[in-house]
Design a protein around this motif. Structure first.
Motif, short mmCIF file in Angstrom:
data_model
loop_
_atom_site.label_atom_id
_atom_site.label_comp_id
_atom_site.label_asym_id
_atom_site.label_seq_id
_atom_site.Cartn_x
_atom_site.Cartn_y
_atom_site.Cartn_z
N VAL A 170 0.94 -1.23 0.08
CA VAL A 170 -0.08 -0.08 0.10
C VAL A 170 0.97 1.38 0.08
N GLY A 171 1.77 1.30 0.86
CA GLY A 171 2.76 2.32 0.88
C GLY A 171 3.47 2.56 -0.45
N ARG A 172 3.83 1.46 -1.12
CA ARG A 172 4.58 1.70 -2.65
C ARG A 172 3.55 2.00 -3.58
N ASP B 278 -0.95 5.04 -1.73
CA ASP B 278 -2.30 5.09 -1.08
C ASP B 278 -3.28 5.61 -2.52
N ASP B 279 -2.78 5.07 -3.74
CA ASP B 279 -3.49 5.49 -4.74
C ASP B 279 -4.46 4.29 -5.26
N PRO B 280 -5.71 4.45 -5.20
CA PRO B 280 -6.65 3.54 -5.51
C PRO B 280 -6.62 3.22 -6.98
N GLU B 281 -6.44 3.96 -7.69
CA GLU B 281 -6.41 3.80 -9.24
C GLU B 281 -5.10 2.70 -9.43
N ALA B 282 -4.00 2.76 -8.77
CA ALA B 282 -2.72 1.91 -8.82
C ALA B 282 -3.56 0.50 -8.70
N PHE B 283 -4.32 0.34 -7.55
CA PHE B 283 -4.86 -1.02 -7.40
C PHE B 283 -5.73 -1.43 -8.58
N VAL B 284 -6.40 -0.49 -9.01
CA VAL B 284 -7.33 -0.95 -10.14
C VAL B 284 -6.48 -1.35 -11.35
N ARG B 285 -5.28 -0.65 -11.55
CA ARG B 285 -4.59 -1.10 -12.70
C ARG B 285 -3.84 -2.39 -12.31
N GLY B 286 -3.43 -2.48 -11.07
CA GLY B 286 -2.95 -3.89 -10.78
C GLY B 286 -3.78 -5.09 -10.88
N ALA B 287 -5.34 -4.89 -10.52
CA ALA B 287 -5.91 -5.95 -10.90
C ALA B 287 -6.37 -6.21 -12.21
#
Length: 141
Positions: free
Chosen positions: A111-113, A116-125
């Protein structure tokens, strides 16, 4: 060797020795160290994140006793870290209102890397569901 002071206090008459450079037998030394670690962790969580040990435990129980993200780590080997929104509070401590949950150390670093960007999680998924290399490989085959 001296006898264990906790055994004497409990009325144990086996006269267990205290082999460590302290006044306790192995059993009582282990229990004392565990209680000390628990107290120190509770103090750290309260001083750093402004939540008490009962609230920390309630957060973990609300998550089913596991890391909120990976759902694998349960905190038995290493305690779950308190995750909070860094943009909320200035300085090294938190107000307690910005605590998001309890994470294992791997997910907390993740999460720190991602900053805290939610869009980064969407791109990762999306990356995991539809790997771009697979599209290239399928075209060339």
């Amino acid at each position: 060797m001296k006898p264990c002071k906790d055994c004497i206090a409990e009325g144990v008459t086996t006269n267990r020795p205290a082999p460590k450079p302290g006044p306790r037998c192995i059993t009582h030394d282990r229990a004392f160290r565990k209680a000390s670690k628990t107290r120190n962790h509770a103090r750290y969580v309260e001083n750093t994140y402004s939540i008490d040990a009962a609230l920390y435990q309630a957060i973990i129980e609300a998550q089913g006793g596991k890391c909120a993200i990976c759902q694998r780590a349960n905190g038995t080997t290493k305690r779950l870290a308190v995750d909070h929104d860094h943009s909320c509070c200035d300085g090294p401590t938190s107000c307690g209102k910005c605590v998001r949950g309890a994470l294992c150390s791997v997910c907390n670093v993740f999460v720190g890397r991602m900053r805290d960007d939610p869009e980064a999680f969407v791109r990762g998924a999306a990356y995991l569901r539809y790997p771009p290399a697979q599209a290239v490989i399928n075209l060339l085959n």
